[in-house]
Design a protein around this motif. Structure first.
Motif, PDB file in Angstrom:
ATOM      1  N   ILE A 199      34.201 -29.476 -16.924  1.00 45.36           N
ATOM      2  CA  ILE A 199      33.613 -29.467 -15.588  1.00 45.36           C
ATOM      3  C   ILE A 199      34.643 -29.958 -14.573  1.00 45.36           C
ATOM      4  O   ILE A 199      35.549 -30.715 -14.925  1.00 45.36           O
ATOM      5  N   PRO A 200      34.532 -29.512 -13.309  1.00 50.74           N
ATOM      6  CA  PRO A 200      35.461 -30.009 -12.279  1.00 50.74           C
ATOM      7  C   PRO A 200      35.422 -31.526 -12.183  1.00 50.74           C
ATOM      8  O   PRO A 200      34.387 -32.160 -12.421  1.00 50.74           O
ATOM      9  N   LYS A 201      36.542 -32.081 -11.792  1.00 51.39           N
ATOM     10  CA  LYS A 201      36.701 -33.534 -11.841  1.00 51.39           C
ATOM     11  C   LYS A 201      35.836 -34.271 -10.831  1.00 51.39           C
ATOM     12  O   LYS A 201      35.630 -35.487 -10.939  1.00 51.39           O
ATOM     13  N   VAL A 202      35.283 -33.541  -9.848  1.00 50.53           N
ATOM     14  CA  VAL A 202      34.429 -34.199  -8.853  1.00 50.53           C
ATOM     15  C   VAL A 202      33.077 -34.580  -9.440  1.00 50.53           C
ATOM     16  O   VAL A 202      32.311 -35.312  -8.826  1.00 50.53           O
ATOM     17  N   PHE A 203      32.791 -34.064 -10.655  1.00 55.26           N
ATOM     18  CA  PHE A 203      31.502 -34.331 -11.293  1.00 55.26           C
ATOM     19  C   PHE A 203      31.661 -35.313 -12.446  1.00 55.26           C
ATOM     20  O   PHE A 203      32.747 -35.462 -13.026  1.00 55.26           O
ATOM     21  N   LEU A 234      21.491 -32.049 -19.792  1.00 54.62           N
ATOM     22  CA  LEU A 234      22.736 -32.448 -19.152  1.00 54.62           C
ATOM     23  C   LEU A 234      22.472 -32.717 -17.678  1.00 54.62           C
ATOM     24  O   LEU A 234      21.782 -31.953 -17.009  1.00 54.62           O
ATOM     25  N   ASN A 235      23.011 -33.810 -17.190  1.00 54.89           N
ATOM     26  CA  ASN A 235      23.011 -34.078 -15.751  1.00 54.89           C
ATOM     27  C   ASN A 235      24.458 -34.158 -15.290  1.00 54.89           C
ATOM     28  O   ASN A 235      25.191 -35.075 -15.673  1.00 54.89           O
ATOM     29  N   ILE A 236      24.850 -33.177 -14.496  1.00 59.41           N
ATOM     30  CA  ILE A 236      26.219 -33.091 -13.986  1.00 59.41           C
ATOM     31  C   ILE A 236      26.151 -33.392 -12.498  1.00 59.41           C
ATOM     32  O   ILE A 236      25.597 -32.611 -11.727  1.00 59.41           O
ATOM     33  N   GLU A 237      26.718 -34.538 -12.085  1.00 61.75           N
ATOM     34  CA  GLU A 237      26.486 -35.025 -10.721  1.00 61.75           C
ATOM     35  C   GLU A 237      27.785 -35.396 -10.027  1.00 61.75           C
ATOM     36  O   GLU A 237      28.718 -35.900 -10.663  1.00 61.75           O
ATOM     37  N   ARG A 238      27.786 -35.160  -8.736  1.00 63.97           N
ATOM     38  CA  ARG A 238      28.912 -35.641  -7.927  1.00 63.97           C
ATOM     39  C   ARG A 238      28.888 -37.156  -7.826  1.00 63.97           C
ATOM     40  O   ARG A 238      29.907 -37.817  -7.955  1.00 63.97           O
ATOM     41  N   LYS A 239      27.713 -37.696  -7.569  1.00 68.11           N
ATOM     42  CA  LYS A 239      27.521 -39.140  -7.540  1.00 68.11           C
ATOM     43  C   LYS A 239      26.630 -39.514  -8.713  1.00 68.11           C
ATOM     44  O   LYS A 239      25.479 -39.108  -8.784  1.00 68.11           O
TER      45      LYS A 239
END
Length: 936
Positions: A199-203, A234-239
């Motif tokens: 996943i992108p590193k912001v997540f 799965l919970n993929i979150e920015r914050k």
């Protein structure tokens, strides 16, 4: 022979292990956050643990349930009066694009089930024999849907993912197939998972699996591992909103947090909850329990979280604790209990709600049903303020059962009405176990639950398994529970039929009023304290018992609400010599029933019409919150403008039917007195019979009924007028109504005949409302009415083109006699359905009218009407009109702006504002029924 003797059990053990080999799923996935896509390479090792040879493997492909408006999920939403998925934008939809399916590097044929795109068939090139395995490799792309549909998908902080991967269906004497219906109940086998997710590193990632992480300059690489797992979330979150708690040697990962509670306090709460679960279920077999906010929102504690925190009547710790315990216990049971929740949901729901009842009993016995407001000066005298929190279970069950809207606990979960699925059936299942506890004893039930859970966790279980475990712990018969209580919606209803005094004892006759034989609890009370309690079983008709005389001032059945009962109003008997066995109790507004009293309710009322002004009154009635068969009310009032006393009364008896196509027959009489013109009143007396038919299912919102009534009208007349046939008359009316309030294609049909001294007529009214594929509303209505004979004078009984005369006083006109001013512009669609006032307004022979409208933008529509009117000795009149309709709330608040008609261009004519028509209703029941659609 000796070697073979020792070899046999080894082979048997090997065979048993091979028979229960666990499926494996290996996933390599990359998240493309720009397009909200998952690129997945998946390997499924599928073991045939059945006794049959398989020629195909069936896969659940639930990510594909969001692909269009034709999926079972979209149709389910429509049935629930939700059109968000049906009319979703392309970017909000989700879908699976399968690129390749192969076995041993050879592509295999696969196809979707007809009308079930979320179920996938894979045809094997070689039959899969029992105890053999095969490996499927699937390459596919998942377009993630918006989270607004099911709470899982794309949201503003990232992604909540559930049922996001393809998984094998379970084969056991056939494939257990189920489409995604937003029930969160996928019957998924325990599986060994290995997931590599990029996943992108912001997540950041939170999940219910063990995870490790490596990172490069642009991405996080997660490796997730789990054995004996299912339902991977799965919970993929920015914050990152999740926090991990270590409680009672377990990891609890959750984002159900409260700013007022620090880590130590939440840990204490979780420790308490886990120890309680251990006490009732035994050793907790999982190390990590993952619960998210979406689970809590989809499994709320009803009655607890329907108000914002600042209005909540419950202590903050109690509210948070109970919300957390409900989702924690449910998630734990679903994670460790292998139950087909669509077919055998009651078992899991019963355990979870029984645990909820016991949890509150142990830690919060003082909490009232309505919280701290129960002690306020206004509410403390209400009976509802005396109920404990756990008494909501029998109360809600009885609320539904009294209307015969409950369903058996073995009804498939997808066939339950929303109210039953979300609340009533869960409550009844939990109450059922609480019932068993009372009848069998706390030790018997709790030991049975613990043994059943410990021996069956991780295994496929059914109701029969629990029945067998329970039977081992008691000599009492429990067949009634697993047969009538679970498999039917028969209702328990016993009463104290009579009490006969002898010299030193009371002979009490208990009667079974319905068609289920179940154990009942009998009580002797002294000053509201239980001094005698005994259970009686197998009462098919009556049973007479003998109890000591002089020790009790009251006798009661089901005093502690241990079991759900249809009617508890006749469960009490006073042994003293008072004239009234049940004293009269007056209560303000409505209240729950007080079985020891005859209740009469009163409440202030406020009504309005142009001639009476505001009508201030009081309504006296006998209707508690739970429906009764015999209901009456009287509503006298004082009119502030006319200075008159007026009002209404009604008496109705509802007879319900269980085994016929009839739902109920209502026998009633209504009386009303109001002003119909300045200083002139009318009186109406209406005896009637309503016959309502059962719906095809409780998920079907269709209503079908027949009404027969006689309307007797008497009107005051001006001293300057001569009394005519229009001032005192009687009309018999017979009508049939069919209503299907589908959110996409609504149909309403009525046919009615009326017979009076000077006329008879017949009419039909057909209405069709359709939402097109572009979410454009189209309304179409046809009205046809004709006189069979008509000897009446004038147009009082004629069909009205733009405004019905309403000589039966059925329509809620605020100023029914007005021909100018604001109240003359009130519009209620009836008969001709025109909005403009044309030169010919009435028809005394026949009328045929067509009304239509089509949406232009949001709630703005264009309407167009045509009509043919025939009057005696006159040629047919052809009327037409069109205009703009502001359909703010359908049939509740609408505004009509005429444009063109037989009168010419209406907008260019004098006093155009007086030509505007409006629909507005203050009918609370109609507004309530509009907004409750899809829930009951």
């Amino acid at each position: 022979m000796g070697a073979r003797f020792y070899l046999f059990p080894i082979l048997l053990l090997y065979s048993s292990l091979a028979f229960t080999q666990q499926n494996e799923i290996h996933i390599k996935a990359i998240l493309n956050s720009e397009n909200n896509q998952l690129l997945i390479e998946q390997e499924i090792v599928f073991y045939n643990n059945s006794k049959d040879t398989l020629s195909q493997i069936v896969l659940h492909n639930w990510p594909n349930s969001f692909k269009n408006r034709e999926t079972p999920l979209s149709k389910r939403f429509i049935n629930d009066f939700r059109k968000d998925l049906y009319f979703a934008k392309e970017e909000d939809l989700g879908a699976t694009t399968i690129k390749n399916v192969s076995i041993d590097y050879d592509n295999v044929v696969h196809q979707e089930y007809e009308n079930k795109p979320d179920i996938l068939q894979v045809f094997l090139t070689k039959p899969l024999k029992p105890l053999e395995s095969t490996t499927l490799k699937i390459s596919y792309l998942v377009k993630l849907p918006s989270a607004k549909f099911t709470s899982y998908g794309v949201h503003k902080n990232g992604y909540r993912l559930r049922y996001w991967y393809i998984t094998p269906a379970i084969y056991n004497d056939g494939w257990h197939l189920m489409s995604n219906l937003n029930l969160d109940d996928l019957f998924e086998d325990y599986t060994t998972f290995k997931i590599d997710l990029k996943i992108p590193k912001v997540f950041s990632l939170s999940s219910n699996l063990k995870q490790t992480i490596q990172s490069d300059t642009t991405h996080h690489h997660y490796q997730l591992l789990g054995k004996n797992e299912k339902d991977i979330i799965l919970n993929i979150e920015r914050k990152n909103t999740f926090k991990q708690f270590n409680a009672d040697h377990h990891q609890i990962q959750t984002n159900i947090l409260d700013a007022e509670f620090n880590t130590a306090l939440v840990t204490d709460i979780l420790n308490k909850e886990l120890k309680f679960l251990t006490q009732y279920l035994g050793e907790i077999s999982v190390n990590k329990i993952f619960i998210d906010k979406a689970m809590q929102e989809k499994n709320p504690v009803y009655g607890l979280n329907q108000l914002p925190d600042f209005l909540s009547p419950f202590p903050h710790v109690f509210k948070y604790d109970l919300e957390l315990f409900k989702v924690l216990s449910r998630r734990y049971l679903k994670q460790t209990f292998f139950v087909n929740q669509r077919e055998d949901y009651w078992l899991l729901d019963g355990l979870q709600n029984y645990l909820m009842i016991e949890y509150v009993n142990k830690f919060y016995p003082e909490i009232k049903l309505i919280g701290k407001v129960a002690d306020t000066w206004f509410l403390r005298n209400f009976n509802i303020s005396k109920l404990q929190f756990n008494q909501k279970y029998p109360f809600v069950y009885q609320f539904t059962a009294r209307k015969f809207l409950d369903q058996s606990l073995n009804t498939s979960a997808d066939a339950l009405s929303n109210f039953n699925r979300k609340i009533v059936s869960k409550y009844k299942a939990g109450l059922g176990l609480y019932y068993l506890k009372g009848y069998l004893g706390k030790t018997v039930l709790n030991e049975s639950i613990k043994e059943f859970y410990q021996k069956n966790k991780g295994l496929v279980v059914k109701s029969e398994n629990f029945q067998n475990t329970l039977a081992k712990h008691t000599h009492k018969d429990v067949q009634w529970f697993f047969n009538d209580f679970i498999k039917t919606n028969k209702k328990i209803d016993y009463t104290i039929k009579k009490v006969t005094e002898t010299k030193d004892s009371l002979k009490v006759t208990l009667k079974n009023k319905r068609n289920i034989t179940a154990p009942i609890a009998f009580y002797g009370l002294q000053n509201d304290s239980i001094t005698y309690k005994k259970w009686f079983a197998s009462i098919k008709d009556t049973l007479t018992i003998s109890i000591p005389k002089g020790r009790f001032d009251q006798l009661a059945l089901n005093y502690e609400n241990v079991y759900p009962e249809y009617n508890t109003l006749d469960n009490y008997y006073r042994t003293d010599k008072k004239l009234l066995k049940k004293p009269l109790k007056l209560s303000l507004i409505k209240d729950v029933k007080a079985p020891k009293y005859n209740q009469l309710f009163y409440q202030p009322t406020l009504a309005y019409n142009y001639y009476d002004g505001f009508i201030l009154g009081v309504k006296l009635h006998n209707k508690p919150l739970i429906k009764r068969n015999l209901e009456f009310k009287t509503s006298p009032g004082y009119a502030t403008k006319s200075n008159k006393l007026n009002g209404s009364f009604s008496v109705v008896y509802n007879q319900f039917f269980e085994k016929t196509s009839l739902y109920k027959i209502s026998y009633g009489i209504i009386g009303t007195t109001l002003q119909y013109a300045p200083d002139l009143s009318y009186s109406a007396l209406i005896p009637y019979v309503d016959i309502q038919f059962k719906r095809a299912s409780l998920r079907d919102a269709t209503t079908e009924f027949i009404r027969a009534k006689t309307v007797l009208i008497h009107k005051e007349i001006s001293p300057l007028s001569v009394k005519s046939e229009q001032d005192s008359y009687r009309v018999f009316s017979l009508s049939y109504d069919y209503i299907n309030p589908d959110i996409i294609s609504e149909i309403r049909f009525n046919v009615k005949t009326e017979v009076a001294k000077n006329f008879s007529k017949i009419s039909t009214d057909f209405r069709y409302r359709k939402l097109t594929s572009s979410d454009t509303q189209v309304d179409f209505r046809v009205f046809a009415g004709a006189f069979i004979h008509n000897d009446s004078k004038g147009d009082y009984f004629s069909y009205g083109l733009d405004r019905a005369n309403d000589y039966l006083f059925e329509l809620n006109y605020y100023g029914r006699s007005e021909d100018s001013g604001l109240f003359s512009q009130q519009y209620i669609i009836n008969e001709g359905g025109f909005k403009s006032v044309l030169p010919t307004r009435f028809a005394n022979q026949y009328m045929l009218s067509f009304n239509s409208s089509i949406g232009l933008w949001r709630w703005i529509e264009y309407y167009n009407d045509v009509a043919f009117l025939k009057n005696k000795t006159k040629p047919i009149f052809f009327g037409y009109e069109n205009g703009i309709r502001f359909n703010f709330v359908h049939n509740i608040f609408e505004i009509y702006l005429p444009l063109y008609s037989n009168n010419g261009w209406e907008v260019s004519q004098k006093a155009y504002a007086e030509k505007i028509r409006f629909t507005f209703t203050g009918n609370v029941n109609r507004i309530y029924n509009f907004f409750r659609r899809g829930f009951l």
